[in-house]
Design a protein around this motif. Sequence first.
Motif, PDB file in Angstrom:
ATOM      1  N   PHE A  81      31.885  20.205 -47.007  1.00  0.00           N
ATOM      2  CA  PHE A  81      31.722  21.572 -46.502  1.00  0.00           C
ATOM      3  C   PHE A  81      31.345  21.459 -45.022  1.00  0.00           C
ATOM      4  CE2 PHE A  81      27.759  20.132 -48.342  1.00  0.00           C
ATOM      5  CZ  PHE A  81      26.825  20.366 -47.348  1.00  0.00           C
ATOM      6  N   GLY A  82      31.518  22.557 -44.335  1.00  0.00           N
ATOM      7  CA  GLY A  82      31.195  22.595 -42.911  1.00  0.00           C
ATOM      8  C   GLY A  82      32.265  22.006 -42.040  1.00  0.00           C
ATOM      9  N   THR A  83      33.527  21.909 -42.560  1.00  0.00           N
ATOM     10  CA  THR A  83      34.585  21.284 -41.778  1.00  0.00           C
ATOM     11  C   THR A  83      35.454  22.308 -41.050  1.00  0.00           C
ATOM     12  OG1 THR A  83      36.002  21.321 -43.735  1.00  0.00           O
ATOM     13  CG2 THR A  83      34.684  19.347 -43.388  1.00  0.00           C
ATOM     14  N   SER A  84      35.238  23.592 -41.323  1.00  0.00           N
ATOM     15  CA  SER A  84      36.082  24.605 -40.680  1.00  0.00           C
ATOM     16  C   SER A  84      35.682  24.750 -39.208  1.00  0.00           C
ATOM     17  CB  SER A  84      35.934  25.940 -41.406  1.00  0.00           C
ATOM     18  OG  SER A  84      34.579  26.379 -41.365  1.00  0.00           O
ATOM     19  N   ILE A  85      36.711  25.014 -38.418  1.00  0.00           N
ATOM     20  CA  ILE A  85      36.491  25.206 -36.970  1.00  0.00           C
ATOM     21  C   ILE A  85      36.820  26.663 -36.657  1.00  0.00           C
ATOM     22  CG2 ILE A  85      37.238  24.553 -34.660  1.00  0.00           C
ATOM     23  CD1 ILE A  85      37.826  21.768 -35.745  1.00  0.00           C
ATOM     24  N   VAL A  86      35.830  27.387 -36.118  1.00  0.00           N
ATOM     25  CA  VAL A  86      35.957  28.806 -35.801  1.00  0.00           C
ATOM     26  C   VAL A  86      35.996  28.956 -34.286  1.00  0.00           C
ATOM     27  CG1 VAL A  86      34.938  31.085 -36.042  1.00  0.00           C
ATOM     28  CG2 VAL A  86      34.726  29.417 -37.902  1.00  0.00           C
ATOM     29  N   LYS A  87      36.898  29.774 -33.808  1.00  0.00           N
ATOM     30  CA  LYS A  87      37.012  29.979 -32.359  1.00  0.00           C
ATOM     31  C   LYS A  87      35.770  30.722 -31.843  1.00  0.00           C
ATOM     32  CE  LYS A  87      39.740  32.311 -28.814  1.00  0.00           C
ATOM     33  NZ  LYS A  87      40.892  33.202 -28.543  1.00  0.00           N
ATOM     34  N   PRO A  88      35.071  30.137 -30.887  1.00  0.00           N
ATOM     35  CA  PRO A  88      33.887  30.814 -30.321  1.00  0.00           C
ATOM     36  C   PRO A  88      34.287  32.033 -29.501  1.00  0.00           C
ATOM     37  CG  PRO A  88      33.822  28.444 -29.927  1.00  0.00           C
ATOM     38  CD  PRO A  88      35.214  28.760 -30.381  1.00  0.00           C
ATOM     39  N   GLN A  89      33.311  32.856 -29.224  1.00  0.00           N
ATOM     40  CA  GLN A  89      33.501  34.030 -28.390  1.00  0.00           C
ATOM     41  C   GLN A  89      33.523  33.629 -26.911  1.00  0.00           C
ATOM     42  OE1 GLN A  89      34.132  37.044 -29.586  1.00  0.00           O
ATOM     43  NE2 GLN A  89      33.955  36.265 -31.702  1.00  0.00           N
ATOM     44  N   PRO A  90      34.125  34.441 -26.046  1.00  0.00           N
ATOM     45  CA  PRO A  90      34.159  34.094 -24.602  1.00  0.00           C
ATOM     46  C   PRO A  90      32.770  33.890 -24.013  1.00  0.00           C
ATOM     47  CG  PRO A  90      35.721  35.854 -25.082  1.00  0.00           C
ATOM     48  CD  PRO A  90      34.951  35.656 -26.350  1.00  0.00           C
ATOM     49  N   ASN A  91      31.786  34.679 -24.451  1.00  0.00           N
ATOM     50  CA  ASN A  91      30.445  34.492 -23.883  1.00  0.00           C
ATOM     51  C   ASN A  91      29.841  33.182 -24.337  1.00  0.00           C
ATOM     52  OD1 ASN A  91      30.265  35.271 -26.519  1.00  0.00           O
ATOM     53  ND2 ASN A  91      28.527  36.655 -26.222  1.00  0.00           N
ATOM     54  N   ASP A  92      30.283  32.658 -25.535  1.00  0.00           N
ATOM     55  CA  ASP A  92      29.792  31.339 -25.961  1.00  0.00           C
ATOM     56  C   ASP A  92      30.295  30.266 -25.001  1.00  0.00           C
ATOM     57  OD1 ASP A  92      28.572  32.573 -28.080  1.00  0.00           O
ATOM     58  OD2 ASP A  92      30.267  32.259 -29.446  1.00  0.00           O
ATOM     59  N   PHE A  93      31.575  30.366 -24.552  1.00  0.00           N
ATOM     60  CA  PHE A  93      32.085  29.412 -23.560  1.00  0.00           C
ATOM     61  C   PHE A  93      31.311  29.532 -22.241  1.00  0.00           C
ATOM     62  CE2 PHE A  93      35.875  29.757 -26.357  1.00  0.00           C
ATOM     63  CZ  PHE A  93      36.107  28.409 -26.604  1.00  0.00           C
ATOM     64  N   SER A  94      30.957  30.779 -21.884  1.00  0.00           N
ATOM     65  CA  SER A  94      30.200  30.969 -20.629  1.00  0.00           C
ATOM     66  C   SER A  94      28.827  30.319 -20.734  1.00  0.00           C
ATOM     67  CB  SER A  94      30.057  32.464 -20.339  1.00  0.00           C
ATOM     68  OG  SER A  94      31.321  33.069 -20.155  1.00  0.00           O
ATOM     69  N   ASP A  95      28.153  30.468 -21.895  1.00  0.00           N
ATOM     70  CA  ASP A  95      26.841  29.833 -22.059  1.00  0.00           C
ATOM     71  C   ASP A  95      26.961  28.326 -22.028  1.00  0.00           C
ATOM     72  OD1 ASP A  95      25.748  32.327 -22.236  1.00  0.00           O
ATOM     73  OD2 ASP A  95      25.754  32.384 -24.435  1.00  0.00           O
ATOM     74  N   ALA A  96      28.033  27.807 -22.646  1.00  0.00           N
ATOM     75  CA  ALA A  96      28.220  26.352 -22.639  1.00  0.00           C
ATOM     76  C   ALA A  96      28.479  25.846 -21.227  1.00  0.00           C
ATOM     77  CB  ALA A  96      29.373  25.973 -23.568  1.00  0.00           C
ATOM     78  N   LYS A  97      29.217  26.608 -20.448  1.00  0.00           N
ATOM     79  CA  LYS A  97      29.489  26.204 -19.066  1.00  0.00           C
ATOM     80  C   LYS A  97      28.197  26.165 -18.247  1.00  0.00           C
ATOM     81  CE  LYS A  97      32.716  27.201 -15.319  1.00  0.00           C
ATOM     82  NZ  LYS A  97      33.783  28.091 -14.850  1.00  0.00           N
ATOM     83  N   LYS A  98      27.232  27.045 -18.609  1.00  0.00           N
ATOM     84  CA  LYS A  98      25.938  27.066 -17.903  1.00  0.00           C
ATOM     85  C   LYS A  98      24.941  26.088 -18.507  1.00  0.00           C
ATOM     86  CE  LYS A  98      26.445  31.972 -16.844  1.00  0.00           C
ATOM     87  NZ  LYS A  98      25.900  33.330 -17.086  1.00  0.00           N
TER      88      LYS A  98
END
Length: 742
Positions: A204-221
């Motif tokens: 379990f826990g193998t599914s990959i869900v597309k993050p939201q655009p703000n999640d990419f922005s937080d990761a970039k910061k």
Amino acid sequence: MARKRSRQLSSKLGPLAVGLAVIVATASFLIFTGYTPIPPTDRVVLGLLAVNAVCIIFLTVVVVMEAWNLFAARRAQVAGARLHMRIVGLFSIIAVVPAILMAAVGSVTLERTLNPAFMHDVRGFILNTVDAARLFREGQCRSLLQEARLTAADLDRGKTMFTADRQLFHEFFASRVRFLGFTAAAMMRLDGTIVEKIDTGARFGTSIVKPQPNDFSDAKKNEPLCLILDEGRTFVALRQLSAFPDTYLYVARPVDPFSVAFPRQASRLIALYDVFDSHRSTIQMVFATMYVLIALIMLLSATWVGLAFANRLVAPIRRLIAATDQVASGNLYVQVAIDPSEGDLAHLGDTFNKMTSELRLQQNRLIAASNLIDERRLFTEAVLSGVPVAVIGVGTRGQITVLNPSADRLIHLGGEASATAIGQPIEAVLPEASPVLAEARSGDLRLMQGQISVSRAGRERIFNIRVTTEPGDRAQKNYVVTLDDITDLVSAQRTAAWADVARRIAHEIKNPLTPIQLSAERLRRKYGRLITTDREIFDQCVDTIIRQVDDIKRMVDEFSSFARMPKARLAEDDLTDCVRQVIFLMRVGHPDIEIEDRVPEQPIMAWFDRRLLSQALTNVVKNATEGVAAQMAIAPLAGRISISLEVTPDGLAEIRVTDNGKGFPKDNRNRLLEPYVTTRTEGTGLGLAIVAKILEDHGGGLELLDSPEGRGAVVRLYFPCSDTVHSTAETVIEEMTFSNES
């Protein structure tokens, strides 16, 4: 009247309200404690609360009515209101303090009974467990973020491998994922496209869900945030790959099932504890409410009892205070109503009534004596106010006790000064009278008299003083000092005497002067040619005789002029022009002295004799020039004379001649106005006497004052402007002349 009706209504409703409230409170206590067959159900409890609330409202209304009556009495300043409030306050404190203490003890006891100490520890332990689970999950999140950062760094370093051998890079990426225990891992672009994905084989826990655009922005910061999937069972970390453009590392790891289930169980347990706690509070609130209601009933009952007791205690005291206030305001006919049931207070009221009766008798006697004294005092004051002689009363300690209006005017203590003179030592107000008063004190005579000279504000007056004392042998005596102003009388007597002397001297001396002068001239004509030796000496002697005869004639003429002063012929003329002409002549004659003109530009019409007034003003200015010249001979200075003219509000024309010369002497200054009294060796002493006579004929006078600048003199000439005043003054002068001649 309204306050009386309110007090009567309160006295009727008070016992009923207190009795009913005490019965209801007792019944409520017995039902709550189970001593009655009535069970304390919710319906019964609510009913008891309502009945107690009604009793409290009823009691509150009664107490408020009593308190309002008390407050109204205090605001109306009724006698005894303060004492009444103090007694009520004391009773209220006695009732409140035990109620508060019992409320505190009961609350603490009830709290300890329904809420044991370990219950707080249990709830605290549960809350701490929830916090521990939350901290554990946060630790897992931080661990996932740290491992995702390290993996992203490894992949950035393997960029060359990705370009050269994609399969080798996939194996390298898979080894790192398995080593760190990720259940899902992928390289993902911003649009969700997967660049590289690792199959971990987890259950379990193998599914990959597309993050939201703000999640990419937080990761970039590089924000330390974890994404939560599968209802909180999976953590996802997102980190940017700097070596791969617009590419991010996506890794997932499952959360420990215990850390997910335990907070839910703890929350349910806390909810159960809160339900119990709310039920405990309700029970505690019910008991506390009932206790408060019963305590309020007892408190209000005690307050009403205190008010009723205070009313009964204060009533006789209030009557005494009200009667005392009336006595203080002067009403000695007041009597206090006596109630035998009041005990000692009734005896006090009876004693008060006897005291007022005795005071009333004494007051009537004192009023009769005071009326007699007032009549005598008013008669004495009327006599003193009409007496032209100054009368001063002196007490045993030398203080002034009485000062009539004539004394005010003569010693120049008018207005407020006269009020302050009362009570002061006579030596401070009139030091000139001290020698005569001291002689009267040291002697045995009841009457002591003499003459004194009093100088005030540069004006010197002569008084005939008499000091009398009361009969008796007391060491401390009161004195009466009378001052009779004889300045004008003495001056008139001296002037009349000198006029008679001048007339006789002029008659006796003037007769031989003409033969002497004619004989000297005949000797010159007959024997002047025959004398051959010492002719110059002969001529010099003859000239000396003729010159001295002329000087004696001129002196005799002055004596005759003084003895036969022409009567002033008054006519309406311009006083300003008259003064300016004199100033012009004196400026021409004395160019070395500055003569200042302070005469108004507009004409001042007055009734005066122009020739005589010009002569008087010329004599005064001439004396001023001589005084300035004498001072200039002693010490060099700029000679200055100021001549001013003004009309005073009371209609007097006032001319002031001020100089900076040697000034007037301090002693016997008024004697300079007498004939043949002068301070100069070459003067005849008739100048100021003639000026004073001219001003008297005009109904005015002459004053010799000191210069306000400190050095020099001021001569004040004044006379009335109107002809009506002149007519009155002429009549007075004629009467004085007739009296002096008699």
